[in-house]
Enzyme design. Structure first.
Site, mmCIF file in Angstrom:
data_model
loop_
_atom_site.group_PDB
_atom_site.id
_atom_site.type_symbol
_atom_site.label_atom_id
_atom_site.label_comp_id
_atom_site.label_asym_id
_atom_site.label_seq_id
_atom_site.Cartn_x
_atom_site.Cartn_y
_atom_site.Cartn_z
ATOM 1 N N GLY A 26 0.850 -1.201 -0.086
ATOM 2 C CA GLY A 26 -0.127 -0.006 0.064
ATOM 3 C C GLY A 26 0.925 1.399 0.122
ATOM 4 O O GLY A 26 2.099 1.065 -0.386
ATOM 5 N N ASP A 83 -4.618 -3.017 9.952
ATOM 6 C CA ASP A 83 -4.429 -3.582 11.427
ATOM 7 C C ASP A 83 -5.450 -4.937 11.714
ATOM 8 O O ASP A 83 -5.333 -5.711 12.084
ATOM 9 C CB ASP A 83 -5.133 -2.413 12.452
ATOM 10 C CG ASP A 83 -3.773 -1.467 12.707
ATOM 11 O OD1 ASP A 83 -2.621 -1.802 12.335
ATOM 12 O OD2 ASP A 83 -4.290 -0.009 13.044
ATOM 13 N N GLN A 86 -3.966 -8.054 10.036
ATOM 14 C CA GLN A 86 -2.824 -8.364 10.260
ATOM 15 C C GLN A 86 -2.675 -9.666 10.917
ATOM 16 O O GLN A 86 -1.768 -10.561 10.488
ATOM 17 C CB GLN A 86 -1.890 -7.476 11.101
ATOM 18 C CG GLN A 86 -1.355 -6.248 10.220
ATOM 19 C CD GLN A 86 -0.567 -5.362 11.023
ATOM 20 O OE1 GLN A 86 -0.168 -5.530 11.945
ATOM 21 N NE2 GLN A 86 -0.096 -4.216 10.642
ATOM 22 N N HIS A 108 3.079 0.050 13.252
ATOM 23 C CA HIS A 108 2.010 0.317 14.278
ATOM 24 C C HIS A 108 2.111 -0.852 15.296
ATOM 25 O O HIS A 108 1.929 -2.053 15.021
ATOM 26 C CB HIS A 108 0.613 0.603 13.753
ATOM 27 C CG HIS A 108 -0.642 0.853 14.684
ATOM 28 N ND1 HIS A 108 -0.248 1.752 15.812
ATOM 29 C CD2 HIS A 108 -1.650 0.735 14.640
ATOM 30 C CE1 HIS A 108 -1.551 2.024 16.369
ATOM 31 N NE2 HIS A 108 -2.198 1.115 15.772
ATOM 32 N N GLY A 134 3.063 7.180 3.727
ATOM 33 C CA GLY A 134 4.089 6.639 2.846
ATOM 34 C C GLY A 134 4.813 7.529 1.706
ATOM 35 O O GLY A 134 5.765 7.478 1.387
ATOM 36 N N ASP A 191 -1.416 6.855 19.753
ATOM 37 C CA ASP A 191 -2.038 6.856 18.313
ATOM 38 C C ASP A 191 -3.430 6.721 18.368
ATOM 39 O O ASP A 191 -4.121 7.463 17.559
ATOM 40 C CB ASP A 191 -1.117 5.865 17.465
ATOM 41 C CG ASP A 191 -1.866 5.736 15.946
ATOM 42 O OD1 ASP A 191 -1.112 6.407 15.366
ATOM 43 O OD2 ASP A 191 -2.733 4.831 15.647
ATOM 44 N N GLU A 195 -5.923 9.658 17.357
ATOM 45 C CA GLU A 195 -7.214 9.626 16.151
ATOM 46 C C GLU A 195 -8.613 9.765 16.704
ATOM 47 O O GLU A 195 -9.399 10.496 16.054
ATOM 48 C CB GLU A 195 -6.968 8.081 15.637
ATOM 49 C CG GLU A 195 -5.717 7.988 14.830
ATOM 50 C CD GLU A 195 -5.561 6.462 14.570
ATOM 51 O OE1 GLU A 195 -4.643 6.239 13.694
ATOM 52 O OE2 GLU A 195 -6.252 5.568 14.993
ATOM 53 N N GLU A 227 -16.897 28.685 6.750
ATOM 54 C CA GLU A 227 -16.284 29.239 8.136
ATOM 55 C C GLU A 227 -15.912 28.067 8.841
ATOM 56 O O GLU A 227 -14.882 27.938 9.728
ATOM 57 C CB GLU A 227 -17.377 30.041 8.562
ATOM 58 C CG GLU A 227 -17.674 31.163 7.862
ATOM 59 C CD GLU A 227 -16.643 32.201 7.736
ATOM 60 O OE1 GLU A 227 -15.403 32.162 8.572
ATOM 61 O OE2 GLU A 227 -16.572 32.907 6.650
ATOM 62 N N GLU A 231 -11.923 26.642 5.938
ATOM 63 C CA GLU A 231 -10.995 27.530 6.108
ATOM 64 C C GLU A 231 -9.975 26.903 7.269
ATOM 65 O O GLU A 231 -9.049 27.146 7.746
ATOM 66 C CB GLU A 231 -11.327 28.728 6.845
ATOM 67 C CG GLU A 231 -12.105 29.876 5.743
ATOM 68 C CD GLU A 231 -12.594 30.999 5.969
ATOM 69 O OE1 GLU A 231 -12.182 31.494 7.258
ATOM 70 O OE2 GLU A 231 -13.131 31.760 5.517
#
Length: 332
Positions: A26, A83, A86, A108, A134, A191, A195, A227, A231
């Site tokens: 990936g 994840d 895996q 990770h 990456g 981590d 998130e 707004e 921005e």
């Protein structure tokens, strides 16, 4: 102060006679594989045949193979699949091919920290995690620079795991910028918390809440979109480059005063208490168990919530307004 390693602290020669398998081509896998190869190292790429990533690996002059073949032939196996897959990939294709003296690598710590993957005791297990996507890892390497990384050692069977981790980090360009030593626990928990509470969960809910507040008060959705969402990039880019105080000195005094006097009304003590609850769910493994079970059930809640937010008015307004800004189109 955190310990920071640089080029002089890492010896690339430790990897010169080793084969490194990248499982998953990936965005992160591609960046790491190309950088390692251009650092003079022997890289084996594994990717599912017929996928776009498989085709990309061939375009990049790799000869992608199945994960079990890559793991069998490699001395160092870097697992860069998502994840939630895996553990299955590891159990089926990697674990049977791990022998004493090999090393297992992650970017990770999720599956190691939450014990979804239980590696044998006679191999090194370490992490090299670039603090950037990456594509940026690749770009910075090509420019003679690097993306900062964190490294962690979970198992040091050889007595050399940290040195191998630093050598790997050097191979992808990380030691050019600086490499910070951490643990699988610290990397994983911070981590996930970042998130959920800030980068994704916190920011997206803040944007939608601001948009909804203005629209419900009678303001035009298009103006509310600009707004509260559009921005935001200006502000985050400034914070990214010069920090929070640097951003404040680069916006109007009116904006800075509003920030200093009203911000804590939005992110208040109740919000901070909820953040602590979110962190506890991460630390206890409650979130990890929930996410693993969600995937086992076929992601019913994930899909429901994602479809629900697809229908939020801010998405419809945004699609319409972005057509007015062709410079934002991908590839422009």
């Amino acid at each position: 102060m955190a310990k920071v390693y640089h080029d002089n602290d890492a010896d690339l020669d430790l990897l010169k006679d080793k084969k490194i398998a990248i499982i998953g081509y990936g965005i992160q896998g591609r960046g790491q594989a190309l950088n390692l190869r251009e650092s003079g190292l022997n890289v084996i790429v594994s990717e599912l045949e017929g996928t776009d990533n498989y085709k990309k690996a061939i375009e990049d002059n790799f000869k992608p193979v199945a994960a079990d073949e890559a793991a069998k032939n490699a001395d160092i196996v870097q697992v860069l699949t998502q994840d939630h897959v895996q553990a299955a990939v590891y159990k089926k294709t990697i674990e049977p091919n791990l022998k004493k003296g090999k090393a297992l690598v992650f970017s990770h710590g999720f599956n190691i920290h939450f014990k979804e993957i239980l590696p044998p005791k006679d191999i090194d297990v370490f992490m090299v995690a670039p603090k950037g996507p990456g594509a940026l890892v690749r770009q910075q390497y090509q420019e003679g620079k690097g993306v900062p990384c964190v490294v962690a050692v979970f198992q040091d069977a050889s007595g050399n795991a940290l040195k191998l981790a630093l050598a790997y980090a050097k191979g992808i360009g990380g030691t050019r910028a600086g490499v910070i030593e951490t643990t699988f626990k610290e990397e994983t928990e911070t981590d996930l918390f970042g998130e959920q509470a800030v980068l994704c969960g916190g920011v997206t809910e803040l944007i939608k809440s601001g948009f909804d507040t203005l629209v419900e008060a009678g303001y035009q959705p298009e103006i509310a979109y600009f707004e509260c969402l559009h921005e935001l990039k200006l502000i985050t880019d400034l914070i990214y480059k010069v920090g929070i105080q640097g951003m404040r000195k680069r916006v109007s005094d009116t904006a800075e005063y509003g920030d200093l006097t009203r911000g804590k009304k939005i992110i208040n003590n109740r919000t901070r208490e909820i953040m602590k609850e979110v962190l506890k769910d991460v630390q206890s493994g409650k979130f990890a168990k929930e996410w693993i079970e969600e995937n086992r059930k076929g992601r019913p809640l994930f899909n429901k919530l994602s479809k629900q937010d697809d229908k939020h008015p801010i998405e419809e307004v945004g699609r319409r307004l972005r057509k007015m800004m062709p410079w934002m189109e991908e590839g422009r």
